[in-house]
Design a protein around this motif. Structure first.
Motif, PDB file in Angstrom:
ATOM      1  N   PHE A 164      52.983  35.991  37.869  1.00 17.22           N
ATOM      2  CA  PHE A 164      51.789  36.767  37.550  1.00 17.22           C
ATOM      3  C   PHE A 164      51.888  37.329  36.131  1.00 17.22           C
ATOM      4  CE2 PHE A 164      50.200  41.099  37.110  1.00 17.22           C
ATOM      5  CZ  PHE A 164      48.841  40.901  37.241  1.00 17.22           C
ATOM      6  N   GLU A 201      49.605  36.435  32.857  1.00 17.80           N
ATOM      7  CA  GLU A 201      48.712  37.461  32.323  1.00 17.80           C
ATOM      8  C   GLU A 201      49.195  38.076  31.015  1.00 17.80           C
ATOM      9  OE1 GLU A 201      45.600  38.140  33.497  1.00 17.80           O
ATOM     10  OE2 GLU A 201      46.001  36.365  34.705  1.00 17.80           O
ATOM     11  N   ILE A 236      45.381  42.240  31.400  1.00 11.92           N
ATOM     12  CA  ILE A 236      45.736  43.093  30.260  1.00 11.92           C
ATOM     13  C   ILE A 236      44.584  44.017  29.870  1.00 11.92           C
ATOM     14  CG2 ILE A 236      45.056  41.469  28.440  1.00 11.92           C
ATOM     15  CD1 ILE A 236      48.192  43.746  28.444  1.00 11.92           C
ATOM     16  N   CYS A 237      43.342  43.677  30.278  1.00 13.44           N
ATOM     17  CA  CYS A 237      42.199  44.544  29.963  1.00 13.44           C
ATOM     18  C   CYS A 237      42.351  45.929  30.588  1.00 13.44           C
ATOM     19  CB  CYS A 237      40.893  43.910  30.427  1.00 13.44           C
ATOM     20  SG  CYS A 237      40.487  42.398  29.563  1.00 13.44           S
ATOM     21  N   ARG A 271      40.992  39.364  33.347  1.00  8.57           N
ATOM     22  CA  ARG A 271      42.277  39.323  32.645  1.00  8.57           C
ATOM     23  C   ARG A 271      42.967  40.673  32.837  1.00  8.57           C
ATOM     24  NH1 ARG A 271      44.556  35.485  28.718  1.00  8.57           N
ATOM     25  NH2 ARG A 271      46.736  35.904  29.175  1.00  8.57           N
ATOM     26  N   LEU A 300      55.898  37.566  41.497  1.00  5.71           N
ATOM     27  CA  LEU A 300      55.510  38.660  40.602  1.00  5.71           C
ATOM     28  C   LEU A 300      55.643  38.252  39.141  1.00  5.71           C
ATOM     29  CD1 LEU A 300      57.316  41.583  42.484  1.00  5.71           C
ATOM     30  CD2 LEU A 300      54.846  41.228  42.347  1.00  5.71           C
ATOM     31  N   MET A 339      43.419  45.411  38.548  1.00  3.21           N
ATOM     32  CA  MET A 339      43.947  44.050  38.752  1.00  3.21           C
ATOM     33  C   MET A 339      45.439  44.026  39.042  1.00  3.21           C
ATOM     34  SD  MET A 339      41.896  41.711  36.018  1.00  3.21           S
ATOM     35  CE  MET A 339      42.353  40.115  36.655  1.00  3.21           C
ATOM     36  N   GLU A 340      46.057  45.199  39.137  1.00  5.63           N
ATOM     37  CA  GLU A 340      47.482  45.239  39.455  1.00  5.63           C
ATOM     38  C   GLU A 340      47.680  44.650  40.855  1.00  5.63           C
ATOM     39  OE1 GLU A 340      49.916  46.796  37.562  1.00  5.63           O
ATOM     40  OE2 GLU A 340      51.559  47.098  38.976  1.00  5.63           O
ATOM     41  N   PRO A 341      48.498  43.600  40.984  1.00  6.48           N
ATOM     42  CA  PRO A 341      48.676  43.037  42.322  1.00  6.48           C
ATOM     43  C   PRO A 341      49.143  44.100  43.328  1.00  6.48           C
ATOM     44  CG  PRO A 341      49.567  41.549  40.705  1.00  6.48           C
ATOM     45  CD  PRO A 341      49.197  42.800  39.970  1.00  6.48           C
ATOM     46  N   GLY A 342      48.536  44.090  44.493  1.00  5.73           N
ATOM     47  CA  GLY A 342      48.877  45.065  45.519  1.00  5.73           C
ATOM     48  C   GLY A 342      48.104  46.360  45.389  1.00  5.73           C
ATOM     49  N   THR A 343      47.103  46.394  44.510  1.00  2.00           N
ATOM     50  CA  THR A 343      46.342  47.623  44.291  1.00  2.00           C
ATOM     51  C   THR A 343      44.870  47.379  44.585  1.00  2.00           C
ATOM     52  OG1 THR A 343      47.902  48.279  42.587  1.00  2.00           O
ATOM     53  CG2 THR A 343      45.778  49.377  42.576  1.00  2.00           C
ATOM     54  N   PHE A 344      44.322  48.185  45.480  1.00  2.00           N
ATOM     55  CA  PHE A 344      42.914  47.995  45.867  1.00  2.00           C
ATOM     56  C   PHE A 344      42.249  49.323  46.172  1.00  2.00           C
ATOM     57  CE2 PHE A 344      44.253  48.406  50.345  1.00  2.00           C
ATOM     58  CZ  PHE A 344      45.586  48.041  50.240  1.00  2.00           C
TER      59      PHE A 344
END
Lengths: 184, 481
Positions: free
Chosen positions: B354, B358, B188-189, B186, B351, B103-108
């Motif tokens: 976000f 979270e 933080i998971c 979420r 950022l 779920m880190e933004p920019g990570t896929f």
């Protein structure tokens, strides 16, 4: 808005005794929950799965659903509420038939999110956290959907839509609107 | 392309692109095809020829480091499991958890592996579970990855049907049950101890360490939490050996890495490359360079929680050590690229919003610090900031730094903020001095666009344009379903 807030109080005064989870939850819901319990070492560990299966069948988690699940898992409804409200994808308020989760994270921000949001809000006449009067669409934000290579992105009822443009987003919503009309 | 020629081409890259050579996003390989393509050889070798300690030694020797962001050596993480320190194997069984809560933004990057080659991950989880003496493993997947969930569950079912999961796997004494757990959204998971609390059905707040999960994790049992990409290396390390793995990379960090780029680049995507490709190569050779008419302003090298780097860092190799020396972190290896036409303050504000949203709320520096930073940044972005706001942001960066918070979320928020204030100080000051966002000098253009959106009648039939519907959902809150 104020009226709505005050309605929360009487509903939370429902006591656990007024609900019997064995009658409230369907046999399918109970069987999914018990299967999850059989995997885990504690009953409470089935909490997320239980919330998700009830939401899948009923659209959202009402106070009564919360109480019934808590009973089934043998935990307090307050504890389950702490879990339910922690997650973005558990709805503790009634939502529309289609729940739009528009990604508002960084890649979408850099590639046109602002305009897409404006288009959706104009098209549906609602802002974040709201539902259209006919109950068809709810608009919510979502943290990064993991489609950063195809941003801007959104998710509607589990379906992901990528590389959104002002035109494509309207056409997607329009298509869903017509589906909704046919279902009636 | 026919399936034969696809496979032929894929197999030709088995030794150079081990993680992704079998990725097929259209239709991932089923168990039989995966086996035909050389799958489950690593797991067979581990289960039939090696003791858990021997597998551990191979993985330790390979130098594999965690790909979830922190870069901790995998062998060292596993080595703390009591069963691996107790040769008699009298220690209690452990749990393996695969962290697929990307779920880190920019990570896929993990989505690519989860959707494209699910059996590779299952094979990897069998190897890891065998090594750490686990008889139960959980694949913790973020709730939004629906396609990955479907494909992984199919693959798990096939693995059970073909005796790769369950009792007496492939005729050995080893037994493993693997379960897919889908989360409910979420960030933080993804923190390993918060993830354990989430699996236990508790509010997903990080735990204090020690005890570390390897000693007391899920349900109080020894537990290892590994990232999807980290685990996916295991079948190949077992199959081809630790020396081959080290030789994949020209520098001290071994193996390949899934690199990615998104934001204001021409060709965003994900690529498996030898560890240590330079930022310049990644940005220009793979991501196609900057979008038209845009120059590079800065970039985050490994997701939202890493420090900005700028033009002068382009020749830095993308490995843990080099990026660290340049003042940032490799993180997840995904570039988020900012062009010079977009406001850096607005980017940092996005950022921080976000991180504020979270934050799990457990510790004060994070719960109060992140929204406070959002408030100040909003003020500056709107042209209402003062120079003392800059000092206050600096102070906040200090209050939220490592050692003062319960977990790494707030320090992760500090990294882009603090580095932006360093590299884009002029931009912050211009906002304050000019009383507006200098990047919105073309605000007329913006207003025209907005008018256009409204005037083009892009309005759903029956929508009340007079005002937003503020009631909608709440009214029926208490009606029973």
């Amino acid at each position: 808005m104020n009226n709505n807030n005050t309605e929360i109080i009487p509903s939370m005064m429902i006591t656990d005794e007024e609900i019997d989870f064995r009658q409230y939850l369907s046999s399918e819901e109970l069987s999914v929950i018990e299967h999850e319990v059989s995997i885990m070492e504690t009953r409470e560990a089935a909490g997320i799965e239980a919330l998700k299966v009830v939401q899948k069948h009923r659209g959202w988690i009402s106070d009564n659903s919360l109480i019934a699940i808590a009973q089934c898992l043998q935990i307090s409804s307050a504890q389950l509420e702490g879990v339910a409200t922690f997650y973005n994808l558990i709805y503790r308020q009634k939502v529309g038939h289609y729940v739009i989760h528009l990604c508002d994270s960084i890649s979408c921000h850099l590639t046109g999110y602002d305009e897409i949001l404006k288009v959706i809000q104009t098209y549906l006449g609602i802002g974040y956290g709201q539902t259209t009067p006919d109950g068809e669409f709810t608009l919510l934000s979502n943290v990064c959907l993991g489609s950063c290579d195809k941003s801007p992105a959104m998710m509607i009822n589990g379906q992901h839509y990528h590389s959104l443009t002002n035109e494509s987003v309207v056409s997607i919503l329009n298509g869903l609107s017509q589906n909704a009309g046919e279902n009636v | 392309m026919t399936s034969e020629s696809w496979l032929e081409q894929a197999l030709s890259q088995a030794l150079t692109r081990p993680l992704t050579h079998l990725v097929n996003l259209e239709q991932p390989l089923d168990l039989q095809s995966y086996v035909q393509a050389g799958g489950y050889i690593g797991a067979t070798k581990a289960l039939t020829q090696l003791t858990p300690k021997e597998v551990l030694d191979i993985v330790s020797d390979s130098g594999l480091k965690g790909r979830g962001g922190a870069g901790f050596p995998t062998g060292m993480k596993w080595g703390c499991i009591p069963a691996l320190q107790d040769e008699s194997r009298q220690a209690p069984p452990s749990y393996l958890i695969c962290n697929g809560d990307e779920m880190e933004p920019g990570t896929f990057k993990d989505r690519y592996l989860l959707e494209g080659v699910p059996h590779q991950l299952i094979e990897a989880m069998i190897i890891a579970s065998y090594t750490i003496n686990a008889d139960k493993a959980f694949l913790f997947l973020r709730g939004e990855y629906h396609l990955a969930a479907t494909r992984l569950q199919q693959a798990i079912d096939q693995a059970y049907e073909n005796n790769w999961l369950g009792e007496n796997i492939q005729g050995t004494n080893y037994q493993l049950d693997l379960y897919l757990h889908t989360s409910a959204g979420r960030y933080i998971c993804g923190e390993e101890t918060a993830l354990i609390n989430a699996l236990e059905g508790k509010r997903a707040i990080p735990r204090a360490k020690p005890p570390f999960p390897q000693v007391s994790g899920l349900f109080g049992k020894p537990t290892v939490v590994n990232n999807v990409e980290t685990l996916s290396n295991l079948p190949h390390i077992l199959k081809h050996g630790s020396q081959w793995f080290k030789d994949l990379s020209p520098n001290s960090d071994p193996g390949t890495k899934l690199y990615a780029a998104c934001g204001q680049v021409k060709n965003p995507g994900v690529w498996e490359l030898p560890m240590g490709v330079t930022i310049r190569e990644l940005l220009y050779d793979y991501a196609g360079g900057m979008k038209d008419d845009v120059k590079l302003k800065g970039l985050l090298p490994g997701g939202a929680s890493t420090d900005f780097l700028v033009e002068q860092h382009l020749d830095t190799p993308m490995d843990f050590d080099s990026i660290g020396k340049a003042g940032s972190r490799l993180g997840t290896g995904g570039l988020i690229v900012l062009g010079d036409k977009h406001c850096p303050v607005a980017m940092v504000l996005n950022l921080l919003r976000f991180f504020a949203q979270e934050s799990c709320g457990w510790c004060t520096p994070c719960r109060d610090g992140t929204p406070w930073a959002v408030e100040i940044l909003t003020r500056i972005e709107q042209g209402k900031g003062s120079l003392s706001d800059m000092t206050q942001l600096e102070d906040l960066c200090d209050f939220m730094w490592l050692g003062k918070t319960h977990c790494a979320l707030a320090p992760g928020a500090v990294e882009p903020l603090k580095s932006a204030m360093r590299y884009f100080k002029d931009d912050f000051e211009q906002h304050i001095e000019q009383g507006c966002c200098p990047y919105q000098s073309n605000s007329n253009e913006q207003a025209q666009k907005e008018e256009q959106i409204e005037s083009e009648h892009l309005v759903r039939e029956g929508t009340n344009q007079e005002g937003l519907n503020l009631e909608g959902i709440n009214q029926e809150r208490d009606s029973d379903e």
